[in-house]
Design a protein around this motif. Structure first.
Motif: not given
Ligand code: SER
Length: 589
Positions: A561-562, A52, A514, A516-517, A454, A545
């Motif tokens: 991702k989602n 990453q 979604p 997002e980063r 998440t 994030y």
């Protein structure tokens, strides 16, 4: 050369070579259930070593707070510490062996003026994954290290962290220094302990997955670590770390309090243990995670350190009821607040914690020691059985390690395995961390852990909606099976509130938002109202994030991702964690 100068020279040297200085991560890792403490500078960088992009770029340098419990038994010698600081430079898929080795050599010999004659190195001799590291050996030779001072060693010595732990890893080359006034032998003997390791350059190229599979990482990385305590002592000309400027004031204070002398070999070991432990105690209890002595995980280690320190203070005939431990703690706080300002902020907590644990332990210690004497008078054979060991623990607050130490002094053994079984039976509710966790390991962030990660962001957001904006994350613990989430809230949640929070998280999941980063300046993130548990952990540029309009958090990741990937979220339990902090246990189904 004192500690400030050494840090300064190191950071500047690498800054000039294009590295960004990043702050130390907290000593208590976030979101990493496999590990109780940060044991190495690379630990908080695992996601970046795996590929990453790091917001500060591909060349990093820092001073990292580290704590290793596997060295606990060695404390009392001249070179080991539980808490220590490590200087490190990293290449995330940028430079590799040549630059890394050349710069280490340049810094040691040109900036720190260490004579080449006093250096030796080890390189990896090869295994089924990688061949012998002749490349590193050739680079060392080209710099002036003679062939006789290069030893090729195997996995036990030159693979980091080791072949068992999961996560990023690779072969390394270690630099040794001849710590003695005696003539340096021509040939390097890695078994001779006069040679002490001062710097480790790891060539991190693999990810150890499950089942002994070593997959090449996306990038070839470099991770180096130089022990500040050892190198400071060396540069100041001492063969004993505790003689160096880092420890001078602490040792003097212990001498003053006890009225005894460090150089009297009868007292040296006790003084070293007290000095080491008080510093570790201050750093751990001063961390923003708010660790208190307890019978599990980090709290247990903290308890062990405090109790062990008190026992050694007794050996020096220190009046335990005086303010000795407070005086020592204040000394450390004043010194280390220069680098870690949370210590100043949490000073009262640190001092209270120490005092309360001292009182608690004191109450039972005398009785326990008497009991112990009785036990050994009536003992059958040479082993203290599990029932006695457990009684000493349960009734007298003796950590098993204390019983083991006392037994050893009497030439006795302890049925530690039996004790552990008994301990487990009695600890069903508050399960102690496993052996592996005490040893420290590296995060394995699998698919489930990522989902739970998440989910903590969603739960944090949901709780703010349901309970109010005073809710902030205070900690979390994730395994592949479940998540634990600690947050600030003064009272028990009602069933209705729990249900609402659960429904909200599931709504966010159903909305398929979604994740997002983004990268931005720390100030900008704060201005946008981003959540951050440990603000001091982050550098100037941070990774944030964003989950739609639901959540915005400073975080290193990884995340799904989602939100739709999470499945169904279910709260299993809500309970008190500590004063003003509640804990939710939840699962994804
Ligand atoms: N990770 C390596 C160590 O801890 C180098 O930083 O020794």
């Amino acid at each position: 050369m004192n500690i400030i100068k050494l840090k300064d020279i190191f950071l500047k040297f690498f800054e000039e070579k294009g590295h960004k200085i990043i702050p130390s991560a907290p000593i208590i890792p976030e979101n990493d259930p496999t590990c109780l403490f940060n044991t190495a500078g690379m630990q908080p960088l695992v996601p970046y070593l795996k590929g990453q992009p790091h917001p500060e770029g591909s060349r990093l340098v820092d001073v990292q707070k580290c704590f290793r419990t596997n060295d606990l038994d060695s404390i009392g010698d001249t070179t080991h510490h539980t808490f220590f600081e490590m200087l490190g430079n990293w290449s995330l898929g940028d430079y590799f062996k040549k630059e890394s080795i050349t710069w280490s050599f340049e810094l040691l010999t040109k900036k720190l003026n260490i004579p080449v004659e006093k250096l030796a190195v080890t390189v990896f001799k090869g295994n089924k994954i990688v061949p012998a590291d002749n490349e590193s050996a050739e680079i060392w030779k080209s710099l002036g290290i003679s062939e006789k001072r290069i030893a090729f060693l195997g996995e036990e010595n030159n693979w980091w962290p080791n072949m068992e732990l999961l996560g990023p890893c690779g072969p390394d080359t270690e630099i040794f220094y001849w710590r003695s006034e005696e003539t340096v032998p021509e040939v390097f003997d890695p078994e001779d302990e006069t040679w002490v390791e001062i710097w480790n350059n790891v060539f991190m190229q693999y990810n150890h997955e499950e089942n002994e599979t070593f997959t090449p990482l996306k990038n070839k990385n470099v991770d180096t670590g130089l022990g500040i305590e050892r190198v400071t002592a060396i540069l100041e000309g001492y063969t004993d770390n505790y003689k160096s400027s880092i420890w001078k004031d602490v040792i003097s204070k212990i001498e003053e309090i006890s009225g005894l002398e460090y150089d009297n070999s009868e007292y040296t070991k006790s003084m070293r243990i007290i000095a080491d432990h008080i510093r570790a105690i201050v750093i751990i209890s001063g961390d923003n995670a708010g660790i208190k002595p307890s019978n599990t995980d980090q709290g247990y280690i903290l308890r062990r350190l405090i109790r062990r320190m008190i026992r050694y203070a007794k050996k020096l005939n220190i009046d335990i009821n005086s303010n000795w431990e407070q005086e020592l703690a204040v000394l450390i706080i004043n010194e280390y607040s220069k680098y870690y300002n949370e210590l100043e902020k949490n000073q009262n907590d640190i001092l209270e914690t120490l005092k309360n644990e001292k009182i608690k332990f004191n109450r039972t210690l005398e009785k326990g020691l008497k009991e112990f004497e009785k036990v050994i008078k009536n003992i059958d054979g040479d082993k203290i059985n599990k029932d006695i060991a457990f009684r000493l623990y349960d009734t007298f607050g003796f950590p098993i390690e204390l019983t083991e130490e006392l037994a050893k002094e009497q030439g006795l053994k302890v049925d530690t395995e039996g004790f552990k079984e008994k301990f487990k039976e009695h600890q069903e509710k508050s399960r102690a961390g496993s052996e592996a966790k005490f040893k420290g390991g590296l995060a394995s962030t699998g698919e489930m852990e990522t989902k739970y990660h998440t989910a903590t962001h969603l739960l944090n957001a949901a709780l703010k909606q349901v309970l109010g904006s005073h809710v902030h994350q205070k900690g979390s613990n994730i395994t592949a099976e479940r998540m634990r989430f600690d947050f600030s809230h003064p009272e028990k949640m009602t069933d209705e509130q729990k249900q609402k929070a659960e429904e909200l998280v599931n709504k966010y999941i159903d909305m398929a938002i979604p994740v997002e980063r983004m990268e931005m300046k720390k100030e900008e993130a704060i201005a946008l109202g981003a959540e951050a548990m440990f603000i001091e952990k982050y550098g100037e540029i941070v990774s944030v994030y964003k989950i739609g309009d639901v959540s915005l958090e400073l975080c290193g990741g990884p995340h799904v991702k989602n939100t739709s990937e999470l499945g169904h979220f279910k709260i299993k339990k809500e309970e008190s964690s500590s004063a003003g902090v509640r804990r939710i246990k939840a699962i994804l189904e």
